[in-house]
Design an enzyme around this catalytic site. Structure first.
Site, short mmCIF file in Angstrom:
data_model
loop_
_atom_site.label_atom_id
_atom_site.label_comp_id
_atom_site.label_asym_id
_atom_site.label_seq_id
_atom_site.Cartn_x
_atom_site.Cartn_y
_atom_site.Cartn_z
N LEU A 149 38.39 40.37 56.49
CA LEU A 149 38.87 39.00 56.67
C LEU A 149 38.94 38.27 55.33
CD1 LEU A 149 36.80 37.96 59.84
CD2 LEU A 149 39.10 38.95 59.76
N VAL B 6 44.74 37.25 51.36
CA VAL B 6 45.02 37.60 49.96
C VAL B 6 43.99 36.97 49.04
CG1 VAL B 6 46.65 37.22 48.06
CG2 VAL B 6 47.48 38.02 50.28
N ASP C 61 59.50 36.42 30.16
CA ASP C 61 59.88 35.41 31.14
C ASP C 61 61.26 34.89 30.81
OD1 ASP C 61 58.25 33.64 33.35
OD2 ASP C 61 59.85 32.49 32.41
N GLY D 249 57.08 38.03 34.11
CA GLY D 249 56.78 36.75 34.75
C GLY D 249 55.67 36.02 34.03
N HIS E 237 26.52 12.33 27.94
CA HIS E 237 26.89 12.78 26.60
C HIS E 237 25.78 13.69 26.06
CE1 HIS E 237 28.26 12.65 22.41
NE2 HIS E 237 26.98 12.46 22.10
N TYR F 153 44.38 43.28 58.62
CA TYR F 153 43.45 44.10 57.86
C TYR F 153 42.03 43.93 58.40
CZ TYR F 153 47.37 44.32 54.61
OH TYR F 153 48.61 44.49 54.05
N ALA G 150 55.11 40.07 38.23
CA ALA G 150 54.48 38.84 38.73
C ALA G 150 55.49 37.70 38.66
CB ALA G 150 53.24 38.50 37.91
N GLY H 104 56.51 35.81 41.26
CA GLY H 104 56.41 34.86 42.36
C GLY H 104 56.11 35.54 43.68
N ARG H 105 56.12 34.76 44.75
CA ARG H 105 55.75 35.27 46.06
C ARG H 105 56.73 34.80 47.13
NH1 ARG H 105 50.91 37.68 45.78
NH2 ARG H 105 50.56 37.59 48.04
#
Length: 475
Positions: A42, A45, A206, A183, A447, A39, A272, A274-275
């Site tokens: 740069l 993903v 899921d 998912g 704190h 692509y 969604a 997984g990959r």
């Protein structure tokens, strides 16, 4: 068309965090480098359709949720007005800014960039098909850093524009009235956080018994209580069939035992689940690269494949698929290629689900400690005891540390709460450096803060806590 000839010492395929880190480090070590990217933007993903654009949207979601919380203390605003085009425009500017930054870094390091698709010719050359030109690139060493793609389900009609993957969803093409996310992993939860905040009615389905099942249930239960009114999660369920209707997508849902079945109509479905490794176009079989049963490239501790001059890093070699892990791998593989004896051997790798609240963990969970017969002790601090959390309207959280009772060393930790990922660094460093509970307990923490919960958890283990009841004091 005659292909242009290019000869170099090192080729990197893929310009994501793994790839550009490897390319830049190789260059810094004096090597001649060519970086191949399919692509024109740069960053892979992570920058273009993952980590960065999603965190921009998750920031928006957090602000919306925080604003709604203010109504509890007497501050309210007019109706939410969302300018989708403005959101998209700002998101694009962020991506372009970072992508341009990577290009500038490559130019200043004399890293040559060739845009196009690469495939192996043999173990020392690849063919790259660009938009206008083609190249035959010869090399001494090559690093595959092509990343991953969204996994697909066979019964999903992906040609329907109402079926999204996470890469498309992160561009916010629209805000559906009713959204189904298939998912309940990190990506699914983050997308639910974004779209529910923007006004969608979101359901997650899921097939597992719970979200992030590898984590301890006590911390996950706190997360689920916090998001209970934001979106619905249906466990032990599967999508059996999707019927394409004019007015929506009719989804046939069944529980795992097939006893309870129902139909629901949704405007959009986001898959969604997984990959998978992005290697199909590389023609890796031509050089005989070995992969596991899921197609991930097999490597050793120096990221070398079964072919001595071919290396692989990042998502393409498997779990955990994390940009920061890939960046570290890029540094290591560059050192190895330059002749140094470096290995990938971190004690721990931190993980974060950038939901609201966030879930961040590192090291061993309580479940893992129990399974491995480790003599451990848990020390937890609920955030409703923290002055900063209560005053900041983010008291739904917990900091949980795991200590080895034999050595008193910290071996794991999990935080649920606002900005949990930012708090995890101290725990990661403590485990990596072999710190014990006393090191954490005697280190003065500011704190009121959220990160002082780490100090308090260590004090509980030590038996020196004064801000809470000290259960280790015998009277």
């Amino acid at each position: 068309m005659i292909s242009k000839k290019v000869d170099t010492q090192v080729v990197i395929i893929g310009s994501g965090p793994s790839g550009y880190s490897a390319a830049f480090r190789c260059s810094d070590l004096g090597l001649n480098v060519v970086l191949i990217e399919q692509y024109y933007s740069l960053g892979g993903v992570c920058l273009n359709v993952g980590c960065i654009p999603s965190k921009y949207l998750l920031h928006i979601a957090k602000v919306i949720k925080d604003v709604k919380k203010l109504s509890r203390i007497g501050i309210s605003f007019e109706k939410l007005d969302i300018n989708l085009k403005e959101i998209q425009c700002n998101q694009k500017k962020i991506i372009e800014s970072f992508s341009s930054g990577i290009s500038n870094l490559a130019r200043k390091r004399n890293v040559r960039i060739i845009f196009g698709y690469a495939k192996f010719l043999d173990a020392n050359s690849i063919f790259v098909q660009g938009e206008h030109d083609s190249y035959v690139v010869s090399f001494n060493k090559i690093v595959i850093a092509t990343g991953s793609l969204s996994k697909k389900l066979s019964y999903i009609p992906y040609d329907d524009i109402r079926i999204w993957n996470s890469s498309f969803a992160v561009s916010i093409p629209s805000i559906p009235k009713k959204l189904l996310i298939i998912g309940g992993g990190i990506i699914g939860l983050e997308m639910a956080t974004i779209y529910s905040a923007l006004g969608s009615n979101v359901d997650i389905i899921d097939n597992s018994h719970d979200i992030l099942p590898h984590l301890d249930r006590d911390v996950i239960d706190i997360f689920k209580r916090s998001v209970n009114h934001d979106y619905n999660i249906f466990f032990n369920s599967n999508v059996i069939k999707i019927v394409q209707e004019k007015n929506g997508l009719l989804v046939h849902i069944a529980e795992n035992d097939n006893k309870n079945k129902r139909f629901e109509l949704y405007d959009i479905i986001l898959v969604a689940i997984g990959r998978v490794p992005n290697t199909d176009m590389l023609d890796i079989s031509k050089v005989g690269l070995k992969t596991d049963n899921n197609g991930f490239i097999k490597v050793n501790e120096q990221f070398c494949t079964n072919i001595p001059n071919i290396y692989a890093i990042g998502d393409v070699i498997g779990q955990p698929m994390l940009a920061h892990k890939g960046t570290h791998e890029g540094h290591i593989v560059a050192e190895v290629i330059s002749g140094k004896k470096h290995y990938f051997n971190p004690f721990v790798i931190p993980c974060v689900s950038y939901t609201e609240p966030e879930i961040a963990w590192v090291g061993i969970t309580e479940n893992e400690a129990r399974k491995n017969n480790i003599n451990y002790e848990v020390s937890s601090v609920l955030w409703n005891t923290l002055g900063r959390a209560v005053s900041s309207q983010c008291s739904e959280g917990v900091t949980k540390l795991i200590f080895d009772k034999k050595t008193n060393k910290i071996i794991g930790g999990c935080i649920v709460g606002s900005n949990a990922g930012e708090l995890l660094g101290e725990i990661s460093l403590a485990i990596e450096m072999g710190c014990d509970a006393e090191d954490l307990a005697l280190t003065i923490h500011a704190h009121p803060t959220l990160y002082e919960s780490i100090n308090l958890s260590a004090q509980i283990f030590q038996g020196t806590i004064t801000d809470l009841i000290n259960k280790k004091i015998k009277k």
